[in-house]
Design a protein around this motif. Structure first.
Motif, PDB file in Angstrom:
ATOM      1  N   ILE A 246       0.815  -1.226   0.000  1.00  0.00           N
ATOM      2  CA  ILE A 246       0.000   0.000   0.000  1.00  0.00           C
ATOM      3  C   ILE A 246       0.842   1.266   0.000  1.00  0.00           C
ATOM      4  CG2 ILE A 246      -2.001  -1.069   1.095  1.00  0.00           C
ATOM      5  CD1 ILE A 246      -0.991   0.254   3.729  1.00  0.00           C
ATOM      6  N   GLY A 247       2.135   1.146   0.277  1.00  0.00           N
ATOM      7  CA  GLY A 247       2.995   2.322   0.264  1.00  0.00           C
ATOM      8  C   GLY A 247       3.804   2.459  -1.010  1.00  0.00           C
ATOM      9  N   HIS A 248       3.613   1.554  -1.939  1.00  0.00           N
ATOM     10  CA  HIS A 248       4.254   1.699  -3.255  1.00  0.00           C
ATOM     11  C   HIS A 248       3.669   2.947  -3.927  1.00  0.00           C
ATOM     12  CE1 HIS A 248       5.103   0.977  -7.496  1.00  0.00           C
ATOM     13  NE2 HIS A 248       6.011   0.091  -7.133  1.00  0.00           N
ATOM     14  N   PRO A 249       4.488   3.716  -4.636  1.00  0.00           N
ATOM     15  CA  PRO A 249       3.970   4.954  -5.244  1.00  0.00           C
ATOM     16  C   PRO A 249       2.713   4.743  -6.091  1.00  0.00           C
ATOM     17  CG  PRO A 249       6.359   4.899  -5.412  1.00  0.00           C
ATOM     18  CD  PRO A 249       5.961   3.580  -4.814  1.00  0.00           C
ATOM     19  N   ASP A 250       2.642   3.645  -6.820  1.00  0.00           N
ATOM     20  CA  ASP A 250       1.426   3.397  -7.599  1.00  0.00           C
ATOM     21  C   ASP A 250       0.237   3.113  -6.680  1.00  0.00           C
ATOM     22  OD1 ASP A 250       2.675   3.758 -10.061  1.00  0.00           O
ATOM     23  OD2 ASP A 250       3.204   1.645 -10.268  1.00  0.00           O
ATOM     24  N   SER A 251       0.477   2.383  -5.598  1.00  0.00           N
ATOM     25  CA  SER A 251      -0.612   2.083  -4.673  1.00  0.00           C
ATOM     26  C   SER A 251      -1.054   3.331  -3.910  1.00  0.00           C
ATOM     27  CB  SER A 251      -0.183   1.006  -3.673  1.00  0.00           C
ATOM     28  OG  SER A 251       0.156  -0.193  -4.337  1.00  0.00           O
TER      29      SER A 251
ATOM     30  N   GLY B 252       8.582  -0.786   6.045  1.00  0.00           N
ATOM     31  CA  GLY B 252       7.947   0.294   5.298  1.00  0.00           C
ATOM     32  C   GLY B 252       6.721  -0.195   4.547  1.00  0.00           C
ATOM     33  N   GLU B 253       5.790   0.714   4.315  1.00  0.00           N
ATOM     34  CA  GLU B 253       4.572   0.357   3.595  1.00  0.00           C
ATOM     35  C   GLU B 253       4.834   0.122   2.113  1.00  0.00           C
ATOM     36  OE1 GLU B 253       4.889   2.936   5.613  1.00  0.00           O
ATOM     37  OE2 GLU B 253       3.403   2.708   7.218  1.00  0.00           O
ATOM     38  N   ASP B 254       5.986   0.595   1.637  1.00  0.00           N
ATOM     39  CA  ASP B 254       6.319   0.391   0.229  1.00  0.00           C
ATOM     40  C   ASP B 254       7.003  -0.955   0.084  1.00  0.00           C
ATOM     41  OD1 ASP B 254       7.048   0.437  -2.379  1.00  0.00           O
ATOM     42  OD2 ASP B 254       8.214   2.278  -2.263  1.00  0.00           O
ATOM     43  N   MET B 255       6.298  -1.879  -0.477  1.00  0.00           N
ATOM     44  CA  MET B 255       6.777  -3.253  -0.548  1.00  0.00           C
ATOM     45  C   MET B 255       6.357  -3.799  -1.907  1.00  0.00           C
ATOM     46  SD  MET B 255       5.725  -6.159   2.143  1.00  0.00           S
ATOM     47  CE  MET B 255       6.278  -5.192   3.540  1.00  0.00           C
TER      48      MET B 255
END
Lengths: 398, 398, 398, 398
Positions: free
Chosen positions: D28-33, D192-195
Motif C-alpha cells: 500500500i505504500g508503493h507509489p502506484d498504490s 515500510g509500507e512500500d513493498m
C-alpha cells in the motif's frame, strides 16, 4: 575608507503641513501580506537551517511567493472554502554544501505552513490551502560572499529608502490595524486578518476607510455584524485620539450593502479565499506602510537573504538610521535616507548614503548635519547587525 | 456634481536642485518587466475577446504573473537553456456571459506566447519556456459595473500618483534603455532585453550603471564582448548629451570579471533563464521608471482591467494629467498628482484629486492653480478615454 | 552460463476456438495514448541527447506523463478550446555527467511539443495546450549500469509478457484504427486521432464498436457527419474481410443522439480537450492492444529507459520472441512468453524465460520445444538489439 | 429482458498445474498504490459529500493521481526528506447542483491528506508532501444517469474481468504483504509500507522476492537491519506454510549490498521520497494482485465513480461473481469472468457476461453451467449493491 555620506537640507513643506496626505496599510491577512509573510518565514527558516547544518547562512532568496485565490461560500454562522487557495513558494536556495544535501524545499514548506497556521488562525490547512514550492538553485555559488570574517559585498546595484518620524496619520493607520488584530480581536474573534486601512488627511480632517474581511462563523446574523463593525468604528475613533487632535472619521466596509445583506464576510479571514490573488512586495514597505507622500523603494524586503541583498538590507537599514537620527537629534523635523549600493562592493561602503533633512523651525542645519552623519556612519560600521536582527526575527519586513 | 479637486503650492526644492537623485529603469526583458508585459498582454487580449464576443469588456484582472527562473549554460558563440523558465499567468476572468462560455485561458495563453515571441526574440518558445495559466473567476459578477452607458464605479478604495515633467536624469535613464534596444540593438543583436539602468545624480555628476545581459550566440569571444560593451558605453554617453549638460559617466556590467572571463552572458537575453525570478508590479511604475525621489504608488498597473480598476486607471490618469498640466501651463516647474478613489463611487468623482505644484520662480501660483484645475477636471470628465487608450495599446504600463 | 529457459506445452482452448474474445485498441489520440506517446518521445529524445553529448545513454525514466483535460466548445464548421489541456511530463533523468550539465528538461519539453505537433495535427499548440515538466534526478547514479561493454543488469525484479500470433479479432481491431488514421483520414480529415476500437467475438460473430472523436471544423452539419460515419463503417467492414470470414458488424459512435444533434464532436481530435484525463501505461500494451483473453503485464512500456528497465525491455523482447517463434516454427498455434528478471542480474540472464506453447493439432511438441528454445536463447544473447531498435524508433510501445 | 450470459467450459491447464506462474503485489505504500489509494479516498469522500449535500452521488471520476518523487537522505537512526513528494490529484467532479456550489476540491484535498496520514504513518505531512489538486468539471451533465430510481446506464463501452479462486501462490503473495504490514509491523515498525512481493512458482518451487523499503529511524545500524530482514524472512516462510506444501524460498531486498552498507532504507516508508514516481491504475488489479497468468483488465478501478463507471463496477463485480461461483458451486476448479458493457445501456444488461469455467476433474460441466448462470444473473439483478459496498468502503480497489 571614508564613506560617501551626503547630508543635505531639504527645503520642503513638512509632511504635517502638506494639504493632502495619503497613507495605507494592508493587514497581515491581506493576500499580498500573506505572501510577504510566507516569503520572510521561509527565508528565516532557511537561515536557521543553514546555520544549524553548515555554520553559516548560505545563499538564498525566497522573495517571490504567488497566491492564487480560491473560491468560498461564506455565511453568517459558518460557510466553507470550496476551492483551496493555491500558494506557490518561489525562490532560490543553496541545496548542497561541502557534500551535504540540504532539505531546502522541505524546510521551506514546513516554515510556510507553520507561519500560516500561526497567522491565519481560522484557516484549515487540511482543506483550505494547497502549498506548493519551486525553489531553484542560484545563478552561481556565492559561498565566499557569505563568509562572516569580512563585510559582505552587495549582490546588486540597488537602493533602499527610509524616513522618520511617522506622521500622525502614519501612526494612526499603522496602529489601527495592529490594535484591531492584537487587542480588539481577542474579544471579537470575527475580525479577519485581511484588512486594508486607507488614511486620507485633507488639511485638518482625517478619514480612515477600513476594509475588513469579517469571519462568518463568529457572527450570528446581520444585526450582529452591524454591531461589530460599529464597535470597531468606536474603537478606532478612540484609538486615533492618542495620535492626533485632528478630526477623525472612520468608515468601515463602505462597500457593504446592508439592504441585500451583501457584506464583506469570509470563512478564513482573508479574501484570498475568494478572488483576491497576492504576491510578495506589492503591499506594505518594510516600515509597515504605503506612503505616496514619502520616497519609497520598489524592492520587496521580505524573503530576500539578509546577508548581502541590498533590496532587503538597505531598506531596513535606512529605516533604522532615520529613526535613530530622529531619536538622537531632536532638531530634526523629517529625515529621508537613501542608500545606493554598487554591485560587488562591500555593503558598508555604499556608493552614496544620502540624507535629506528638514530641520525644525529655528534650528541650525549645520549641527544637525554632523550629528546625522555620525548616526549614519555608525550604522554602516555595524551593518551586519541588521542581518542578525532579521535572523532573530526582530525586524518586520512588511 | 462638483469634483473634489485640491491644488496646492508645494514648497520644496525642485528635483533638479536636490543634491542626490536616484532613478532606475528595468528593461523590457528583466524578469519583473516580462511579468508586467505578459500580464498586460493578457488583459488586452481579454478585452478584445470580450468586445468581440460580448460587445463589452467583462470583469477580469490578470495582474499576477509569476516567473520562476530556469537554468542555462550561456557561452560565447552559443549556449543553451538547460531547464525552461516557468511562467505562471495568474488572475481572474469572466468565463461565461449570457450562456456563452469564453475561452479565457486559451486566449490568455496565446496572448502570452505571442507577446513573448515578439519581445524576447532569442527565446525559443519550444524549449526555453513553460507557460502555465491559473485564471479563476472573480469574486462576484461585476457585469453591471462594466456597462458603458454610465461612468464605471471604482473597484476599490485606492490611489494613483503621477508627476511631470521628467528630470534630466529621468529622461536619460528612460531613453538609455529604449534607444539601446530599439536603435543600437538593430546593429548589435547581442544586446539582451534584460537590462537595468541605474542613474545617480550627485549634484552635477551623473553616474549611469547599466547591467545588461548580453546574448552569447552573437559574440565570438571575450574581446568581442569588451568591444561591444565599450561601444554601448560610447553610445550612451553620446545619447546623454541630448538631455543634460552635466557630466555623465557610464558603467556597464561592473560585476564582470574580465580576468576569469566571468561576464554577464545569457542565451535568451534575460536572466530569468538563470536564477532571477520575476513578478508583476515590482519593477517600473507606469511612467517607465522607479523614482525614489518622487511619490510612487505600490499598485501594479499591468494586467488590471482598464474599466474600473483604480490601481490601473488612476496611475495612468494622474500621469497624463501631470504631463498635460506641464504642457499647458508653462509656469509649472514640477507637478505631483494623487488621485484617491472610494469603492463603489464613480471613477470620475475621486474622493480627492490632489495636485501639488512647484511653480517656476517668479510666477504666480494663483494663475497656475486655476489652469491646473481645468486640466484635472477635463481629464476626469473624460476618464473613460484612458480605458480606450489602454485597449488600443496606446499607453505603456511599465 | 546456461539460461533458465522453460518451454512447456499449454493445454488450452486456442484463442480462435474460445467462445468469447475481447480486444481493444485506443487510438493514438486517446488521452492515455497521447501520454504514452509523449513519454516515449521524451525518452527517445533524451537517449539521443545523451549519446550526442556523453557518448552513451544515461539513466532516465520518463514514464509518467499526466494529462488533465481541458474544456472545449466543439461545433460543426469550427469550435474552440476554452481551457487548454494541461500535460505534465514526469520522470527522472541524469542532469549532469562528468561536470557537464545536460538540458534534460528543455530537451524533454521540445520533444514533447514536437511529438504533439506531428501527432495531433489539429491541435493549436499556442493556445490549446499547457506543457509542463517535472523531471527529478534518479535515486542513484546508475552510470556503471549503462556502460556498453557488458550486458546491463536489471533495474528491478519484474516481468514482461508477449504472445503471437494475433488472432483474427486482434488483427481487425489493430488495423481498424491504423488504417482509419493512416489511409481514410487522408481523404476524410474529420476523423479524430482519439479513437477507441472495442472488438467482441461471440463465437462466429464479431462486433466492432468504434468511438471516434470527429473534428468539427471539417464537417459542415449533421448530415455531413452522418455520411462520414457511414463511410467509415463501410470502410471498416470492407477492411475486416481481409482478416476474417466471420460476420462483422461495425457500430460507430453509438452514444450519439442524432435527434438532439448530440454527437461526438471535438475541436482538436481528442477528448482530452473536454473531460477525459489520461496517463501513461493505462492503455494499449506494447503490441498495440488490450487483450483480456491473453496474459498481460501491467508495466508501462513507454517512457522507460531502453537500457536496463525490465518493464520496457522484457515486454518488447517477449513480444519479439513470440512473433519469431511463430514465424520460424510453423507448428506453433499460440505461444505465450513470460520473462522474469531479478534485480541486479544481467538482463540476458532472466530468472526464468517461460514459453507456453499450444502446438497445432497433430504436431509434436518436442520438436517445437527445442526450436522455440533456440529462438529464445538467440534473442537473449542479442538482448541489446532491443535497446537499439527502441532508440532508432523501430519498436512501438503502445 | 433476458441477459446475455454465456458460460462456457474452458479447456485449459488449471493454474496450479501450469509449470510457471507469476504473481505480484505492490504494497500500500508503493507509489502506484499510494496513487490508487488517494484516488479512491477522494472518490469516496466526494460520494459522501454529494449524498450529504444533494441526496445522491453526482458525476465524478478522480482516477488520475500523479505522484512525482521527492529526494531524501535516509539514515540508520534518522534521515530526512530533502524535497517533498509532489502529489497531484486529477479528475472530474460536479461542482454545482441546483444552484448550490460544492466544495469538491477542498473535500478532495482533505480526504487525500487524511488518507495519507492514516496509511503512511511515518510521513510528515507538514514537510514531506506537497498535495496539489486539479479537478475539472465533466464533459456533460450526467445528473440523470445518477438518479437512483432505475439502473444507471454504462458510461462507456468497456469491460471488467475477474477470477477465482486464488491459487496458492496468489494467496501467499497477497497475504505476505498484508500480514507483514498488519501483523509483524506492529512489533517491527521499521517495515515500510512500500513493498513489492514478486512470486514465481516453477513447478513445485516457489520463490518470493520481497523488496521492502525499511524505515531508517527505527533501525540502529546495519546489524540491526540484517536481523530485521532475517526475521521478516522467517516470518514469511512460516506464513507460506499455511497456503502451500510446496517449497518456498524467500528473498528480501536482494539489491542490497551489505559490504557497502548500501541497503534499501527510507525516511517515510516509501520510495516515492526518492526517485520513484507513481500513478493510478498501474499497480494491483482490484483483487489486490498482478497476475500475468490470468486475464486482466487495464482499467484503473480506483477513483472512478461507483455509479456508472464500467471500468470500476465491472471489475469489482466480476471478481465478486467469480468468488461466489467458487463458493456456491464446489465443482468449479477455476472460473474467469468477463463483463462487457455498451455505452448508454443499463449496467445490469451487459452486452455479454462471459464465464469460462474449468470444472474439477470428474464433474459435469452442465450442472456447473446452470448454477454459475444463476450466480451471475443474481449479481446483475443486484448490481447497485456494488455501488453501496464501494461507498461504505467494503471493497478494496487495489
Amino acid at each position: 575608507m571614508a564613506r560617501n555620506i551626503k547630508v543635505e537640507e531639504l527645503l520642503q513643506t513638512p509632511i504635517e503641513k502638506q494639504r493632502i496626505e495619503l497613507v495605507e496599510r494592508k493587514g497581515i491577512g491581506h493576500p499580498d501580506s500573506i505572501s510577504d509573510g510566507l516569503a520572510e518565514a521561509v527565508s528565516r527558516a532557511l537561515c536557521r537551517e543553514y546555520i544549524s547544518k553548515c555554520g553559516t547562512v548560505l545563499h538564498h532568496n525566497t522573495d517571490e511567493t504567488q497566491i492564487v485565490a480560491g473560491r468560498s461560500s461564506p455565511k453568517f454562522g459558518g460557510g466553507e472554502v470550496l476551492q483551496p487557495i493555491y500558494m506557490l513558494l518561489v525562490g532560490r536556495a543553496t541545496k548542497e554544501f561541502e557534500g551535504v544535501e540540504l532539505a531546502t524545499e522541505s524546510v521551506a514548506l514546513q516554515a510556510a505552513r507553520n507561519y500560516l497556521r500561526k497567522t491565519m488562525v481560522n484557516m484549515d490547512l487540511e482543506r483550505d490551502v494547497i502549498m506548493d514550492c519551486k525553489l531553484g538553485t542560484g545563478s552561481s555559488d556565492l559561498r565566499d560572499v557569505f563568509k562572516r570574517d569580512r563585510v559582505p559585498v552587495a549582490n546588486d546595484t540597488s537602493f533602499g529608502v527610509g524616513h522618520a518620524p511617522f506622521s500622525e496619520l502614519e501612526n494612526i493607520v499603522y496602529n489601527t490595524e495592529r490594535r484591531l488584530l492584537t487587542d480588539l480581536k481577542s474579544r471579537m474573534p470575527a475580525i479577519g486578518e485581511d484588512m486594508k486601512v486607507m488614511g486620507l488627511r485633507d488639511g485638518e480632517d482625517i478619514a480612515l476607510t477600513i476594509c475588513s474581511g469579517m469571519i462568518g462563523k463568529y457572527i450570528d446574523d446581520l444585526d450582529s455584524y452591524i454591531n461589530m463593525t460599529q464597535e470597531m468604528k468606536i474603537y478606532v475613533e478612540e484609538l486615533a485620539t492618542h495620535y492626533t487632535e485632528r478630526d477623525v472619521n472612520v468608515y468601515i466596509n463602505t462597500g457593504d450593502n446592508l439592504k441585500t445583506s451583501c457584506v464583506f464576510l469570509t470563512v478564513t479571514g482573508t479574501s484570498a479565499e475568494m478572488g483576491d490573488d497576492g504576491s510578495v512586495g506589492r503591499g506594505n514597505r518594510c516600515n509597515g506602510l504605503i506612503t505616496p507622500n514619502r520616497p519609497m523603494s520598489m524592492e520587496a524586503t521580505s524573503g530576500k537573504n539578509p546577508i548581502n541583498h541590498i533590496g532587503k538590507i538597505y531598506n531596513l537599514l535606512s529605516t533604522q538610521m532615520a529613526r535613530d537620527i530622529v531619536k538622537q537629534v531632536p532638531e530634526v523635523q523629517d529625515v529621508y535616507i537613501r542608500l545606493l549600493s554598487q554591485i560587488a562592493k562591500p555593503i558598508d561602503q555604499p556608493l552614496v548614503a544620502s540624507a535629506q533633512i528638514i530641520p525644525k523651525e529655528g534650528t541650525s542645519f549645520e549641527k544637525v548635519k554632523s550629528e546625522a552623519e555620525v548616526v549614519i556612519d555608525d550604522w554602516l560600521s555595524n551593518v551586519t547587525k541588521i542581518t542578525e536582527m532579521v535572523i532573530r526575527g526582530e525586524l518586520n519586513t512588511f
